[in-house]
Enzyme design. Structure first.
Site, mmCIF file in Angstrom:
data_model
loop_
_atom_site.group_PDB
_atom_site.id
_atom_site.type_symbol
_atom_site.label_atom_id
_atom_site.label_comp_id
_atom_site.label_asym_id
_atom_site.label_seq_id
_atom_site.Cartn_x
_atom_site.Cartn_y
_atom_site.Cartn_z
ATOM 1 N N ASP A 51 -14.089 7.642 -66.068
ATOM 2 C CA ASP A 51 -15.276 7.910 -66.870
ATOM 3 C C ASP A 51 -16.489 7.496 -66.043
ATOM 4 O O ASP A 51 -16.679 6.311 -65.753
ATOM 5 C CB ASP A 51 -15.202 7.101 -68.172
ATOM 6 C CG ASP A 51 -16.430 7.294 -69.065
ATOM 7 O OD1 ASP A 51 -17.359 8.018 -68.661
ATOM 8 O OD2 ASP A 51 -16.445 6.687 -70.150
ATOM 9 N N ASN A 78 -22.015 16.298 -58.684
ATOM 10 C CA ASN A 78 -21.898 17.604 -59.335
ATOM 11 C C ASN A 78 -21.656 17.516 -60.833
ATOM 12 O O ASN A 78 -22.056 18.413 -61.581
ATOM 13 C CB ASN A 78 -20.752 18.374 -58.672
ATOM 14 C CG ASN A 78 -20.300 19.576 -59.471
ATOM 15 O OD1 ASN A 78 -20.979 20.602 -59.515
ATOM 16 N ND2 ASN A 78 -19.146 19.458 -60.116
ATOM 17 N N ARG A 111 -25.740 3.384 -55.296
ATOM 18 C CA ARG A 111 -25.703 1.939 -55.035
ATOM 19 C C ARG A 111 -24.419 1.541 -54.308
ATOM 20 O O ARG A 111 -24.422 0.641 -53.467
ATOM 21 C CB ARG A 111 -25.823 1.156 -56.346
ATOM 22 C CG ARG A 111 -27.202 1.120 -56.954
ATOM 23 C CD ARG A 111 -27.318 0.043 -58.023
ATOM 24 N NE ARG A 111 -26.319 0.172 -59.071
ATOM 25 C CZ ARG A 111 -25.237 -0.608 -59.185
ATOM 26 N NH1 ARG A 111 -25.015 -1.567 -58.310
ATOM 27 N NH2 ARG A 111 -24.391 -0.427 -60.181
ATOM 28 N N TYR A 143 -30.768 17.954 -71.725
ATOM 29 C CA TYR A 143 -30.190 18.367 -70.442
ATOM 30 C C TYR A 143 -31.287 18.570 -69.396
ATOM 31 O O TYR A 143 -31.209 18.060 -68.273
ATOM 32 C CB TYR A 143 -29.400 19.655 -70.642
ATOM 33 C CG TYR A 143 -28.805 20.240 -69.383
ATOM 34 C CD1 TYR A 143 -27.608 19.743 -68.867
ATOM 35 C CD2 TYR A 143 -29.428 21.296 -68.723
ATOM 36 C CE1 TYR A 143 -27.051 20.290 -67.712
ATOM 37 C CE2 TYR A 143 -28.881 21.839 -67.566
ATOM 38 C CZ TYR A 143 -27.696 21.333 -67.072
ATOM 39 O OH TYR A 143 -27.151 21.874 -65.922
ATOM 40 N N LYS A 147 -32.163 16.643 -65.827
ATOM 41 C CA LYS A 147 -32.229 17.349 -64.551
ATOM 42 C C LYS A 147 -33.591 17.172 -63.881
ATOM 43 O O LYS A 147 -33.681 17.135 -62.644
ATOM 44 C CB LYS A 147 -31.916 18.831 -64.750
ATOM 45 C CG LYS A 147 -30.467 19.111 -65.138
ATOM 46 C CD LYS A 147 -29.493 18.607 -64.076
ATOM 47 C CE LYS A 147 -28.049 18.972 -64.404
ATOM 48 N NZ LYS A 147 -27.104 18.521 -63.350
#
Length: 273
Positions: A51, A78, A111, A143, A147
């Site tokens: 997850d 992605n 990170r 959404y 983005k």
């Protein structure tokens, strides 16, 4: 190089994995996804079910990958989700989930992986964004906001690598596709004529991502790359207000039956159907 891609078990991500190992046999690809890889995996493809919103689990997974394969030097962010709800129907939990997958997971992986890339002055961060960063439509507010944030993250990271960390050979690329014919955008009306860019086949986006990986140079690409799409989409905020409104009105028409993708597990999705 070891390639790590999130959301690589389906859609564009899976296409990228399969095309990379086809074009460059021996390429080691590590896939992080919330679902399992269906069917036979290509050689040198290693999948980890995790997850992406669970930071301790993600950190532990990266440690396992480092011990087994070495730290990835190419990161393809992605994975993404899209609830497809109107703004007032979007719950705080929905919003948190959208940003956790579409933005915060990017930051966590940066990170964990970027310090090694900076130290060696070698690597490539490839971000899959969306033209909704420039042009939002109904049912896409959360959404598109995520983005837009991802685009800012990419641009800021690029500048810090150049001017703060002095690691100019750590490349940064962003791919901004229009509507892609995947389950993530189920219900989008791609029969209506596109105002800016036509609906995209998965393979079209896969080709640009793979080209970016193999090219080894930073890129900022709007897909499709033809029809001056980059200039048109990137310039939306500078258009006259009436023209911006016209574009968004058209997008709203195409989104009338849009559903988004509420179920992340393909097996559960098939059961629902």
């Amino acid at each position: 190089d070891v390639v790590l891609i999130t959301g690589g078990c389906g859609g564009v991500g899976r296409g990228v994995v399969e095309e990379l190992v086809r074009r460059v046999p021996g390429t080691k690809v590590v896939v992080l996804d919330a679902v399992e890889w269906g069917g036979e995996k290509p050689p040198n493809v290693h999948t980890y079910k995790v997850d992406l919103t669970n930071i301790p689990a993600l950190t532990s997974t990266i440690s396992s990958i480092q011990a087994t394969h070495g730290l990835p030097t190419i990161l393809i962010n992605n994975a993404g989700i899209c609830h497809g709800k109107f703004l007032l129907d979007t719950t705080p939990s929905d919003l948190q989930k959208t940003f956790s997958v579409n933005l915060f997971a990017h930051h966590t992986l940066l990170r964990l992986l970027l310090p090694s890339m900076i130290e060696n002055n070698h690597g490539h961060i490839i971000t899959i964004g969306s033209i909704t960063a420039h042009l939002v439509a109904p049912r896409l507010v959360d959404y598109a906001a995520s983005k837009a944030a991802v685009l800012s993250l990419h641009e800021g990271l690029s500048m810090e690598l150049r001017h703060v960390y002095k690691a100019r050979k750590v490349r940064t690329s962003i791919i901004l596709p229009g509507h892609i014919k995947t389950e993530l955008f189920r219900g989008y009306d791609n029969t209506a004529p596109g105002f800016l860019v036509p609906s995209l086949e998965v393979g079209t986006v896969v080709e640009e991502v793979v080209k970016t990986v193999l090219g080894g140079r930073s890129r900022h690409v709007v897909v499709p790359v033809a029809q001056n799409a980059f200039l048109m989409v990137s310039a939306v905020p500078s258009w006259p207000l009436w023209l911006q409104t016209e574009a968004r009105d058209h997008a709203a028409t195409n989104m009338a039956n849009f559903q988004g993708r509420q179920v992340l597990d393909p097996d559960a999705e098939r059961k629902e159907e």
